[in-house]
Design a protein around this motif. Structure first.
Motif, mmCIF file in Angstrom:
data_model
loop_
_atom_site.group_PDB
_atom_site.id
_atom_site.type_symbol
_atom_site.label_atom_id
_atom_site.label_comp_id
_atom_site.label_asym_id
_atom_site.label_seq_id
_atom_site.Cartn_x
_atom_site.Cartn_y
_atom_site.Cartn_z
ATOM 1 N N GLU A 55 1.974 -4.496 -3.333
ATOM 2 C CA GLU A 55 1.722 -4.132 -4.734
ATOM 3 C C GLU A 55 0.228 -4.186 -5.054
ATOM 4 O OE1 GLU A 55 3.859 -2.725 -6.821
ATOM 5 O OE2 GLU A 55 5.367 -2.913 -5.259
ATOM 6 N N SER A 56 -0.471 -5.164 -4.525
ATOM 7 C CA SER A 56 -1.921 -5.274 -4.733
ATOM 8 C C SER A 56 -2.642 -4.097 -4.088
ATOM 9 C CB SER A 56 -2.446 -6.583 -4.156
ATOM 10 O OG SER A 56 -1.853 -7.679 -4.792
ATOM 11 N N ALA A 57 -2.208 -3.708 -2.902
ATOM 12 C CA ALA A 57 -2.833 -2.584 -2.199
ATOM 13 C C ALA A 57 -2.685 -1.286 -2.994
ATOM 14 C CB ALA A 57 -2.232 -2.432 -0.805
ATOM 15 N N LEU A 58 -1.516 -1.072 -3.576
ATOM 16 C CA LEU A 58 -1.301 0.140 -4.374
ATOM 17 C C LEU A 58 -2.304 0.216 -5.519
ATOM 18 C CD1 LEU A 58 2.597 0.329 -4.614
ATOM 19 C CD2 LEU A 58 1.099 1.806 -3.276
ATOM 20 N N LYS A 59 -2.539 -0.911 -6.161
ATOM 21 C CA LYS A 59 -3.454 -0.936 -7.304
ATOM 22 C C LYS A 59 -4.913 -0.816 -6.867
ATOM 23 C CE LYS A 59 -0.407 -3.921 -9.989
ATOM 24 N NZ LYS A 59 -0.205 -5.296 -10.434
ATOM 25 N N MET A 60 -5.285 -1.561 -5.836
ATOM 26 C CA MET A 60 -6.697 -1.650 -5.459
ATOM 27 C C MET A 60 -7.250 -0.392 -4.801
ATOM 28 S SD MET A 60 -7.393 -5.506 -4.125
ATOM 29 C CE MET A 60 -6.066 -5.639 -2.959
ATOM 30 N N PHE A 61 -6.447 0.311 -4.040
ATOM 31 C CA PHE A 61 -6.970 1.408 -3.221
ATOM 32 C C PHE A 61 -6.600 2.792 -3.728
ATOM 33 C CE2 PHE A 61 -6.129 -2.231 -0.336
ATOM 34 C CZ PHE A 61 -7.454 -2.614 -0.185
ATOM 35 N N GLN A 62 -5.927 2.879 -4.852
ATOM 36 C CA GLN A 62 -5.472 4.151 -5.391
ATOM 37 C C GLN A 62 -4.759 4.975 -4.320
ATOM 38 O OE1 GLN A 62 -9.291 4.122 -6.095
ATOM 39 N NE2 GLN A 62 -8.903 2.722 -7.751
ATOM 40 N N VAL A 63 -3.871 4.325 -3.598
ATOM 41 C CA VAL A 63 -3.027 5.011 -2.623
ATOM 42 C C VAL A 63 -1.645 5.169 -3.237
ATOM 43 C CG1 VAL A 63 -4.292 4.225 -0.588
ATOM 44 C CG2 VAL A 63 -2.431 2.828 -1.459
ATOM 45 N N GLU A 64 -0.875 6.093 -2.688
ATOM 46 C CA GLU A 64 0.453 6.341 -3.244
ATOM 47 C C GLU A 64 1.549 5.522 -2.558
ATOM 48 O OE1 GLU A 64 -2.258 9.229 -4.587
ATOM 49 O OE2 GLU A 64 -1.736 8.943 -2.495
ATOM 50 N N GLY A 65 1.281 5.032 -1.361
ATOM 51 C CA GLY A 65 2.270 4.226 -0.652
ATOM 52 C C GLY A 65 1.608 3.122 0.149
ATOM 53 N N ALA A 66 2.318 2.022 0.336
ATOM 54 C CA ALA A 66 1.802 0.903 1.135
ATOM 55 C C ALA A 66 2.978 0.188 1.786
ATOM 56 C CB ALA A 66 1.012 -0.068 0.265
ATOM 57 N N ALA A 67 2.716 -0.356 2.971
ATOM 58 C CA ALA A 67 3.779 -1.067 3.695
ATOM 59 C C ALA A 67 3.161 -2.141 4.573
ATOM 60 C CB ALA A 67 4.582 -0.094 4.554
ATOM 61 N N VAL A 68 3.937 -3.196 4.817
ATOM 62 C CA VAL A 68 3.553 -4.241 5.767
ATOM 63 C C VAL A 68 4.616 -4.268 6.853
ATOM 64 C CG1 VAL A 68 3.242 -6.722 6.140
ATOM 65 C CG2 VAL A 68 2.329 -5.655 4.073
ATOM 66 N N PHE A 69 4.151 -4.189 8.092
ATOM 67 C CA PHE A 69 5.022 -4.284 9.265
ATOM 68 C C PHE A 69 4.634 -5.526 10.044
ATOM 69 C CE2 PHE A 69 4.520 0.201 8.356
ATOM 70 C CZ PHE A 69 5.795 0.717 8.502
ATOM 71 N N GLU A 76 10.437 -5.045 20.956
ATOM 72 C CA GLU A 76 9.121 -4.413 21.021
ATOM 73 C C GLU A 76 8.993 -3.402 19.883
ATOM 74 O OE1 GLU A 76 6.379 -5.037 23.179
ATOM 75 O OE2 GLU A 76 7.596 -6.841 23.370
ATOM 76 N N ASN A 77 9.175 -3.887 18.666
ATOM 77 C CA ASN A 77 9.127 -3.044 17.474
ATOM 78 C C ASN A 77 8.281 -3.683 16.390
ATOM 79 O OD1 ASN A 77 10.992 -1.079 18.392
ATOM 80 N ND2 ASN A 77 12.692 -2.415 17.812
ATOM 81 N N LEU A 78 7.795 -2.832 15.485
ATOM 82 C CA LEU A 78 7.212 -3.299 14.238
ATOM 83 C C LEU A 78 8.285 -3.120 13.173
ATOM 84 C CD1 LEU A 78 3.664 -1.685 14.366
ATOM 85 C CD2 LEU A 78 4.230 -4.104 14.567
ATOM 86 N N THR A 79 8.611 -4.190 12.482
ATOM 87 C CA THR A 79 9.670 -4.171 11.475
ATOM 88 C C THR A 79 9.058 -4.134 10.078
ATOM 89 O OG1 THR A 79 11.055 -5.470 12.945
ATOM 90 C CG2 THR A 79 11.699 -5.415 10.641
ATOM 91 N N PRO A 80 9.491 -3.198 9.214
ATOM 92 C CA PRO A 80 8.969 -3.174 7.846
ATOM 93 C C PRO A 80 9.470 -4.397 7.066
ATOM 94 C CG PRO A 80 10.695 -1.539 8.111
ATOM 95 C CD PRO A 80 10.468 -2.141 9.461
ATOM 96 N N VAL A 81 8.549 -5.121 6.491
ATOM 97 C CA VAL A 81 8.909 -6.313 5.710
ATOM 98 C C VAL A 81 8.857 -5.997 4.222
ATOM 99 C CG1 VAL A 81 8.304 -8.717 5.240
ATOM 100 C CG2 VAL A 81 7.996 -7.793 7.533
ATOM 101 N N ALA A 82 7.877 -5.169 3.832
ATOM 102 C CA ALA A 82 7.749 -4.772 2.424
ATOM 103 C C ALA A 82 7.130 -3.382 2.369
ATOM 104 C CB ALA A 82 6.876 -5.761 1.677
ATOM 105 N N PHE A 83 7.592 -2.570 1.433
ATOM 106 C CA PHE A 83 6.977 -1.265 1.214
ATOM 107 C C PHE A 83 7.212 -0.842 -0.225
ATOM 108 C CE2 PHE A 83 11.306 -0.226 2.354
ATOM 109 C CZ PHE A 83 11.632 0.834 1.527
ATOM 110 N N SER A 84 6.327 0.024 -0.705
ATOM 111 C CA SER A 84 6.467 0.517 -2.068
ATOM 112 C C SER A 84 5.646 1.783 -2.234
ATOM 113 C CB SER A 84 6.000 -0.545 -3.067
ATOM 114 O OG SER A 84 6.299 -0.133 -4.386
ATOM 115 N N VAL A 85 5.981 2.545 -3.259
ATOM 116 C CA VAL A 85 5.176 3.692 -3.646
ATOM 117 C C VAL A 85 4.662 3.451 -5.061
ATOM 118 C CG1 VAL A 85 6.344 5.334 -2.141
ATOM 119 C CG2 VAL A 85 7.172 5.000 -4.471
ATOM 120 N N ARG A 86 3.622 4.188 -5.421
ATOM 121 C CA ARG A 86 3.026 4.039 -6.744
ATOM 122 C C ARG A 86 4.083 4.253 -7.819
ATOM 123 N NH1 ARG A 86 -1.578 8.015 -7.165
ATOM 124 N NH2 ARG A 86 -0.055 9.184 -8.353
#
Length: 190
Positions: A55-69, A76-86
């Motif tokens: 949520e902080s990334a969406l606000k700070m960088f004026q991006v439309e989507g953000a996710a943490v893996f 041997e995978n990256l698992t999405p832990v949190a994601f959101s769109v503007r």
């Protein structure tokens, strides 16, 4: 004896006011870094920490989507832990398209490349199908380090092919570092 009591009361009064004065100065300077770190420190779960970072990334960088893996220790995978769109883009259809899947570490996708190389990876082409379907055209992936090892990725996505500024890149790296510190603490505390 009464004189000494007055001095102690005076000292206590100064000590009580001092933190308030400091907080006012922080608000004036708009010290988001300290405020964010304090907010992260209060969270009790890795998922909550990741959600705040997204949520902080969406606000700070004026991006439309953000996710943490984060790397799945068993696979041997990256698992999405949190994601959101503007918020102004948030609708059921877009969220369904943006619903992220596990990313194999051996893929050419931006997140796995950032994880493998340990460097920031910008991709206009190697974007997951679900992300492309949501309309995103560029992804910036920042590795998350813990004790010298890459443990995850912070990904930022834009609809337009616009680069991040040098300052935004530095702030995103700092955000990934804050995330790493808190995730490390929470995993040790278990």
């Amino acid at each position: 004896m009464q004189e000494r009591t007055k001095k102690l009361r005076f000292k206590r009064k100064i000590n009580k006011e001092h933190p308030k004065v400091l907080l006012k100065d922080i608000d004036k300077q708009d010290n988001w870094s300290l405020q964010l770190f304090t907010k992260l420190a209060k969270q009790k779960s890795v998922k909550q920490v990741c959600e705040i970072v997204v949520e902080s990334a969406l606000k700070m960088f004026q991006v439309e989507g953000a996710a943490v893996f984060l790397k799945d220790p068993a696979e041997e995978n990256l698992t999405p832990v949190a994601f959101s769109v503007r918020k102004d883009l948030e609708d059921k259809e877009l969220m369904d398209k943006f619903a992220l899947e596990k990313i194999p570490l051996d893929s050419n996708l931006a997140s796995s490349q950032a994880f493998k190389t340990g460097e920031i990876y910008v991709s206009e082409g190697n974007i997951a199908d679900t992300v492309k379907k949501a309309g995103f055209n560029i992804v910036f992936s920042f590795p998350i380090f813990q004790r010298g090892k890459t443990v995850g990725v912070l990904s930022l996505a834009r609809l337009k092919k616009e680069a991040l500024t040098t300052r935004q890149i530095g702030v995103a790296e700092l955000l990934a570092a804050y995330l790493a510190v808190r995730v490390d603490y929470l995993s040790i505390a278990k």
